[in-house]
Enzyme design. Structure first.
Site, PDB file in Angstrom:
ATOM      1  N   LYS A 101     -28.422  26.005  -4.102  1.00 42.19           N
ATOM      2  CA  LYS A 101     -28.037  26.911  -4.999  1.00 42.19           C
ATOM      3  C   LYS A 101     -26.983  27.974  -4.234  1.00 42.19           C
ATOM      4  O   LYS A 101     -27.089  28.271  -3.377  1.00 42.19           O
ATOM      5  CB  LYS A 101     -29.235  27.661  -5.445  1.00 42.19           C
ATOM      6  N   LEU A 104     -28.048  31.018  -2.500  1.00 44.36           N
ATOM      7  CA  LEU A 104     -28.561  30.887  -1.409  1.00 44.36           C
ATOM      8  C   LEU A 104     -27.682  30.216  -0.325  1.00 44.36           C
ATOM      9  O   LEU A 104     -27.861  30.434   0.762  1.00 44.36           O
ATOM     10  CB  LEU A 104     -29.855  29.908  -1.302  1.00 44.36           C
ATOM     11  N   GLY A 105     -26.834  29.298  -0.763  1.00 44.61           N
ATOM     12  CA  GLY A 105     -25.660  28.752   0.063  1.00 44.61           C
ATOM     13  C   GLY A 105     -24.810  29.973   0.686  1.00 44.61           C
ATOM     14  O   GLY A 105     -24.426  29.869   1.833  1.00 44.61           O
ATOM     15  N   THR A 127     -39.028  16.122  -0.938  1.00 46.09           N
ATOM     16  CA  THR A 127     -38.908  16.995   0.500  1.00 46.09           C
ATOM     17  C   THR A 127     -37.620  17.599   0.743  1.00 46.09           C
ATOM     18  O   THR A 127     -36.618  17.002   0.822  1.00 46.09           O
ATOM     19  CB  THR A 127     -39.310  16.055   1.688  1.00 46.09           C
ATOM     20  N   LEU A 128     -37.590  18.847   1.125  1.00 43.75           N
ATOM     21  CA  LEU A 128     -36.418  19.719   1.268  1.00 43.75           C
ATOM     22  C   LEU A 128     -36.205  19.721   2.849  1.00 43.75           C
ATOM     23  O   LEU A 128     -37.212  19.866   3.643  1.00 43.75           O
ATOM     24  CB  LEU A 128     -36.749  21.075   0.901  1.00 43.75           C
ATOM     25  N   GLU A 129     -34.918  19.391   3.342  1.00 40.43           N
ATOM     26  CA  GLU A 129     -34.542  19.691   4.760  1.00 40.43           C
ATOM     27  C   GLU A 129     -33.781  20.923   5.092  1.00 40.43           C
ATOM     28  O   GLU A 129     -32.639  21.130   4.633  1.00 40.43           O
ATOM     29  CB  GLU A 129     -33.450  18.613   4.920  1.00 40.43           C
ATOM     30  N   GLN A 148     -31.657  22.723  -7.146  1.00 36.22           N
ATOM     31  CA  GLN A 148     -31.403  21.981  -8.390  1.00 36.22           C
ATOM     32  C   GLN A 148     -31.212  20.734  -8.327  1.00 36.22           C
ATOM     33  O   GLN A 148     -30.859  20.219  -7.401  1.00 36.22           O
ATOM     34  CB  GLN A 148     -30.346  22.662  -9.121  1.00 36.22           C
TER      35      GLN A 148
END
Ligand code: DCP
Length: 188
Positions: A101, A104-105, A127-129, A148
């Site tokens: 997003k 947040l970036g 799974t988020l890195e 997203q």
């Protein structure tokens, strides 16, 4: 072609795309917003000497559970695994693209380091890195919008979708922040 909000809605209604639970106002013009769950998998740097993709290192990581109204502080340069709150299901003719997003970036929070691709046929939490490339710690709140997913249509439905037995699909039906199973690639 990237699916529009109209097509995303009709694919969800038809039960072909699954996003469960679907957040209020989650459907954007060309993507669906995803939230971060309250489980994080941190690296046990004080124990492991090296990360070896050929070896199953059960002690390499451990799961941290944050209170629903708590927070997780990601320090500069730190890398942890998180998970989407939502379970995602992709039909055999679409590919999902996990994207960050912008808001947040702009703070320095990245949600995938290299893998943004969600295969046709995949089902499970993503799974988020998570990594912090800013110079100050970043607070991650369970349930906050973290990224997203957009959807691309393939030329034909996959012959062998993700999750098919013959593929070995290591992460099918994964739940929560799931550690790498890269060692399996070396067993083939
Ligand atoms: N940030 C990401 C990216 C992907 N995935 C999920 C959806 C993908 O369909 C699945 C497998 O991703 P890859 O094909 O990139 O991974 P590998 O090739 O390592 O695994 P496999 O051999 O199971 O395909 O993992 C995930 O949970 N989190």
């Amino acid at each position: 072609m990237i699916l529009s909000d109209r097509t995303i809605r009709s694919e969800i209604e038809a039960g072909r795309i699954v996003v469960d639970p679907l957040g209020e106002n989650a459907i954007q013009p060309s993507s669906i917003d995803l939230r971060v769950d309250r489980f994080f998998r941190i690296f046990r740097n004080h124990v492991a000497k090296v990360i070896d993709p050929r070896v199953e290192q059960k002690d390499l990581t451990e799961v941290i559970e944050v209170d629903p109204d708590g927070l997780f502080i990601l320090h500069p340069g730190e890398f942890v695994l998180g998970s989407t709150l939502e379970r995602i299901g992709i039909p055999d003719n679409l590919v999902g693209r996990l994207e960050g997003k912008s808001s947040l970036g702009r703070l320095g929070l990245l949600i995938h380091s290299t893998a943004g691709f969600v295969d046709a046929g995949f089902s499970g939490n993503i799974t988020l890195e998570l990594s912090n490339v800013a110079n100050l710690p970043i607070t991650v709140y369970p349930g906050m919008k973290i990224g997203q997913i957009s959807f691309l249509e393939m030329t034909t439905p996959a012959l062998i979708p993700y999750g098919s037995k013959s593929l070995g699909s290591k992460y099918q039906n994964q739940s929560g922040p799931t550690p790498s199973m890269s060692h399996k690639n070396f067993e083939e």
